[in-house]
Structure formats: structure tokens, C-alpha cells
Scaffold this active site. Structure first.
Site, PDB file in Angstrom:
ATOM      1  N   ASP A  38     -45.363  58.349 -58.859  1.00 35.24           N
ATOM      2  CA  ASP A  38     -46.390  59.225 -59.437  1.00 35.24           C
ATOM      3  C   ASP A  38     -45.688  60.275 -60.268  1.00 35.24           C
ATOM      4  OD1 ASP A  38     -49.571  59.638 -58.310  1.00 35.24           O
ATOM      5  OD2 ASP A  38     -48.738  61.240 -59.559  1.00 35.24           O
ATOM      6  N   ASN A  91     -51.233  50.800 -61.276  1.00 34.56           N
ATOM      7  CA  ASN A  91     -52.511  51.398 -60.903  1.00 34.56           C
ATOM      8  C   ASN A  91     -52.759  52.775 -61.514  1.00 34.56           C
ATOM      9  OD1 ASN A  91     -54.817  51.988 -58.948  1.00 34.56           O
ATOM     10  ND2 ASN A  91     -53.293  53.530 -58.372  1.00 34.56           N
ATOM     11  N   TYR A 159     -61.321  55.621 -72.474  1.00 34.28           N
ATOM     12  CA  TYR A 159     -61.087  55.019 -71.154  1.00 34.28           C
ATOM     13  C   TYR A 159     -61.558  53.560 -71.148  1.00 34.28           C
ATOM     14  CZ  TYR A 159     -61.224  54.539 -66.041  1.00 34.28           C
ATOM     15  OH  TYR A 159     -61.029  54.123 -64.746  1.00 34.28           O
ATOM     16  N   LYS A 163     -59.210  50.148 -70.638  1.00 29.65           N
ATOM     17  CA  LYS A 163     -59.378  49.207 -69.535  1.00 29.65           C
ATOM     18  C   LYS A 163     -59.662  47.801 -70.059  1.00 29.65           C
ATOM     19  CE  LYS A 163     -58.575  52.105 -66.209  1.00 29.65           C
ATOM     20  NZ  LYS A 163     -57.326  52.002 -65.440  1.00 29.65           N
ATOM     21  N   THR A 194     -63.347  59.223 -55.618  1.00 30.42           N
ATOM     22  CA  THR A 194     -61.995  59.781 -55.679  1.00 30.42           C
ATOM     23  C   THR A 194     -62.005  60.982 -56.626  1.00 30.42           C
ATOM     24  OG1 THR A 194     -61.417  58.347 -57.509  1.00 30.42           O
ATOM     25  CG2 THR A 194     -60.812  57.567 -55.317  1.00 30.42           C
TER      26      THR A 194
HETATM   27  P1  NAD Z   1     -56.657  59.472 -58.895  1.00 28.56           P
HETATM   28  O1  NAD Z   1     -56.809  60.466 -59.981  1.00 28.56           O
HETATM   29  O2  NAD Z   1     -57.148  59.799 -57.533  1.00 28.56           O
HETATM   30  O3  NAD Z   1     -55.120  59.038 -58.798  1.00 28.56           O
HETATM   31  C1  NAD Z   1     -54.392  58.706 -59.931  1.00 28.56           C
HETATM   32  C2  NAD Z   1     -52.926  59.069 -59.703  1.00 28.56           C
HETATM   33  O4  NAD Z   1     -52.208  58.654 -60.868  1.00 28.56           O
HETATM   34  C3  NAD Z   1     -52.688  60.579 -59.537  1.00 28.56           C
HETATM   35  O5  NAD Z   1     -51.886  60.828 -58.398  1.00 28.56           O
HETATM   36  C4  NAD Z   1     -51.942  60.962 -60.823  1.00 28.56           C
HETATM   37  O6  NAD Z   1     -50.996  62.011 -60.628  1.00 28.56           O
HETATM   38  C5  NAD Z   1     -51.270  59.656 -61.194  1.00 28.56           C
HETATM   39  N1  NAD Z   1     -50.952  59.572 -62.611  1.00 28.56           N
HETATM   40  C6  NAD Z   1     -51.725  59.939 -63.664  1.00 28.56           C
HETATM   41  N2  NAD Z   1     -51.072  59.734 -64.805  1.00 28.56           N
HETATM   42  C7  NAD Z   1     -49.850  59.219 -64.487  1.00 28.56           C
HETATM   43  C8  NAD Z   1     -48.725  58.811 -65.241  1.00 28.56           C
HETATM   44  N3  NAD Z   1     -48.720  58.916 -66.578  1.00 28.56           N
HETATM   45  N4  NAD Z   1     -47.647  58.325 -64.587  1.00 28.56           N
HETATM   46  C9  NAD Z   1     -47.635  58.248 -63.235  1.00 28.56           C
HETATM   47  N5  NAD Z   1     -48.678  58.629 -62.474  1.00 28.56           N
HETATM   48  C10 NAD Z   1     -49.763  59.105 -63.087  1.00 28.56           C
HETATM   49  O7  NAD Z   1     -57.343  58.137 -59.426  1.00 28.56           O
HETATM   50  P2  NAD Z   1     -57.899  56.806 -58.718  1.00 28.56           P
HETATM   51  O8  NAD Z   1     -59.362  56.902 -58.654  1.00 28.56           O
HETATM   52  O9  NAD Z   1     -57.129  56.472 -57.512  1.00 28.56           O
HETATM   53  O10 NAD Z   1     -57.574  55.779 -59.874  1.00 28.56           O
HETATM   54  C11 NAD Z   1     -56.554  54.825 -59.826  1.00 28.56           C
HETATM   55  C12 NAD Z   1     -56.846  53.778 -60.863  1.00 28.56           C
HETATM   56  O11 NAD Z   1     -58.148  53.232 -60.634  1.00 28.56           O
HETATM   57  C13 NAD Z   1     -56.859  54.296 -62.293  1.00 28.56           C
HETATM   58  O12 NAD Z   1     -56.257  53.344 -63.145  1.00 28.56           O
HETATM   59  C14 NAD Z   1     -58.337  54.424 -62.606  1.00 28.56           C
HETATM   60  O13 NAD Z   1     -58.606  54.327 -63.964  1.00 28.56           O
HETATM   61  C15 NAD Z   1     -58.898  53.242 -61.834  1.00 28.56           C
HETATM   62  N6  NAD Z   1     -60.322  53.311 -61.526  1.00 28.56           N
HETATM   63  C16 NAD Z   1     -60.835  54.368 -60.850  1.00 28.56           C
HETATM   64  C17 NAD Z   1     -62.199  54.392 -60.597  1.00 28.56           C
HETATM   65  C18 NAD Z   1     -62.826  55.549 -59.890  1.00 28.56           C
HETATM   66  O14 NAD Z   1     -64.053  55.602 -59.831  1.00 28.56           O
HETATM   67  N7  NAD Z   1     -62.070  56.479 -59.341  1.00 28.56           N
HETATM   68  C19 NAD Z   1     -63.019  53.348 -61.026  1.00 28.56           C
HETATM   69  C20 NAD Z   1     -62.459  52.271 -61.689  1.00 28.56           C
HETATM   70  C21 NAD Z   1     -61.095  52.270 -61.942  1.00 28.56           C
END
Ligand code: NAD
Length: 259
Positions: A38, A91, A159, A163, A194
Site C-alpha cells: 500500500d 486490487n 473511474y 475499470k 468501504t
Molecule cells: P479502499 O479505499 O478501502 O482501499 C484502497 C487501498 O488502496 C487504500 O489502502 C489506499 O491507500 C490504497 N491505494 C490507493 N492508491 C494506491 C496506489 N497508487 N498504490 C498503492 N496503494 C494505493 O478501497 P476498496 O473499497 O477496498 O477498493 C479496492 C478496490 O476495489 C479498488 O480497485 C476499487 O476501485 C474496487 N472497488 C471498490 C468498490 C467499493 O464499493 N468500495 C466497488 C467496486 C470496486
């Protein structure tokens, strides 16, 4: 007892929060050794503490997945710490609060989003695939989203486009590397409770607007995505590659949601 990922080595990006943290915990509980990556040091160290407190094995590693050298270094770190790489979970992702429709979204927001969400996955594959080859094969999971399959009610053009890129890239990589024993699948979560989404849907009205479209009538949990990722990472999905694995509470199946 032997876990579903016993002795496998997994690199998980975005491991400081949400899906990445829950997946780190679950993979380690199933016997994997985890390189938790991270850009937030405090957050990823907390993940590793939680893994270790539960009796699992993990190492924290700081990297920005959109930076070429840092992506290369995180793969090297996994091989150095644990001797191999079997599972690559690309991720990490961002959803910028100023991401809007095409007319209103600034170029900086577009570029940053594409850099992390699309280029970050590309770089993870660019450096991860040679490591998986060295291990004799493996599983790559790229986190996309249901918004790559359906138009979202709340505009977030950068976004969504990022994706879509993840899905298309996943498909091609799956085909190109299929005979090298490397499987590549996309995980398409629905809206989750989240930090990422709750920050974006920052009013009750915005939250309600999303919930209306979910047949199950609730947001998903990061832990539910971790279970899907576990299946894609393990040998249980040995004949599965190139898929859009949708875990969305029924959103993409619905035309009209039940009362
Ligand atoms: P989150 O914000 O809780 O966690 C994301 C983590 O990624 C954070 O700890 C952040 O510090 C880290 N991060 C951000 N940019 C970074 C970088 N450049 N390098 C390294 N780390 C980095 O998010 P989440 O909900 O767990 O999302 C994880 C994945 O799931 C993402 O790709 C997001 O797009 C996808 N997603 C989330 C949802 C949702 O509703 N939360 C829905 C569909 C897809």
C-alpha cells in the site's frame, strides 16, 4: 491443518484498507504468505499486525502501484521475502471525489484515476507475470467493478473508463498467458460499505440512490470480496480464466428491483 492457499505466496495491493486488508487476512488464514502493499504506511502496517495477531504470515511493503520502479520493486520484494510469487492481486484503486461526467471532470482527475486504476494493474502484470513464470504458473486477480458492465447512476467517468480498461486487459492477458499455467481473472465488486465508496457517496441521498438498484437492498462487505478472491486465487478455480467474476448483490441481473 492445510489451508486452501497453503505455502503459496500472494502479493496484494491496496492492502491497507477494505478489500485488500480483508483479503490479506483471509489468504494468510488459508496458509498463504502475504506481501501486503500500500502507499499508506500506517494502514498497511496495521494490516500486517492483524495478520500476525491471527497467527498468519505477512510483510508490509510501501509502493505506489502507478510508479514503474515501485511496481517492479514490490514484485522483487515478494520473491526476496518468500522465495516465489504464486498469486498477484492487483486490487489498489481510487475513486476521486471530483470524478464526474465528461464535461465537468478535470484532466488531472482523469489522469490520476487512469494512472492508479489502469496503469497500476498493467504494471502489476508487467512485473508480476515473469515472477509467476518463474514459479511455474499462478493466478492473477485484477479488481474491476460492476460499473465497467453497467452505466452508474452517479457519474464517475474516469473511474468507469479505468475499470473498463481493467476488464479488457484481463481478457487479453488471460488468453495470451493461458498456456503458461497463468490464469487471469477480474473481480467485479458491487458497491461496498468501504471507506472508498462511503467517502464518495457522502450524503444519505446519494447512498439511497445506489441502494435502490441493489436487489439485496444492502451494500456488500469487503470480506465478501475476499472470499471471492480466495476462490479465484486457489486451485478450486483451476479451469477459470478470463472471466468477469461479478459479486454484486444481484445488481447486474436486475431490470426492476424487488419491492
Ligand atoms: P479502499 O479505499 O478501502 O482501499 C484502497 C487501498 O488502496 C487504500 O489502502 C489506499 O491507500 C490504497 N491505494 C490507493 N492508491 C494506491 C496506489 N497508487 N498504490 C498503492 N496503494 C494505493 O478501497 P476498496 O473499497 O477496498 O477498493 C479496492 C478496490 O476495489 C479498488 O480497485 C476499487 O476501485 C474496487 N472497488 C471498490 C468498490 C467499493 O464499493 N468500495 C466497488 C467496486 C470496486
Amino acid at each position: 491443518m492445510s489451508g486452501r492457499l497453503q505455502d503459496r505466496v500472494a502479493l496484494i495491493t491496496g492492502a491497507g484498507s477494505g478489500i485488500g486488508r480483508e483479503t490479506s487476512l483471509l489468504f494468510a488464514a488459508e496458509g498463504a504468505r502475504v506481501l501486503a502493499v500500500d502507499l499508506n504506511r500506517e494502514a498497511v502496517e496495521e494490516t500486517v499486525e492483524k495478520v500476525r495477531a491471527a497467527g498468519g504470515e505477512a510483510t508490509a511493503h510501501l509502493a505506489d502501484v502507478s510508479a514503474t520502479e515501485q511496481s517492479e520493486a514490490m514484485v522483487t520484494a515478494a520473491e526476496t521475502a518468500y522465495g516465489r510469487l504464486d498469486v498477484m492481486f492487483n486490487n489498489a484503486g481510487i475513486m476521486h471525489s471530483d470524478d464526474d461526467d465528461a464535461v465537468s471532470t478535470d484532466l488531472e482527475v482523469w489522469d490520476l484515476t487512469m494512472d492508479v486504476n489502469a496503469k497500476g494493474v498493467f504494471l502489476g502484470c508487467k512485473y508480476g507475470i515473469p515472477a509467476l513464470r518463474r514459479a511455474g504458473g499462478g493466478s492473477i486477480i485484477n479488481t474491476a467493478s460492476f460499473v465497467a458492465l453497467l452505466g452508474a447512476a452517479t457519474p464517475q467517468v474516469a473511474y468507469t473508463a479505468s475499470k473498463g480498461a481493467v476488464l479488457a486487459m484481463t481478457r487479453e492477458l488471460a488468453v495470451v498467458h493461458a498456456r503458461e499455467n497463468i490464469r487471469v481473472n477480474a473481480l467485479c465488486p458491487g458497491p461496498l460499505r468501504t471507506e472508498l465508496l462511503m467517502k464518495f457517496l457522502d450524503t444519505d441521498e446519494k447512498k439511497e440512490r445506489r441502494l435502490v438498484h441493489i436487489p439485496m437492498g444492502r451494500f456488500g462487505e469487503a470480506a465478501e470480496m475476499a472470499k471471492a478472491a480466495l476462490w479465484l486465487a486457489s486451485d478450486e478455480s483451476s479451469y477459470v480464466t478470463g472471466t468477469e467474476f461479478v459479486v454484486d448483490g444481484g445488481i447486474t441481473a436486475a431490470y426492476v428491483t424487488p419491492e
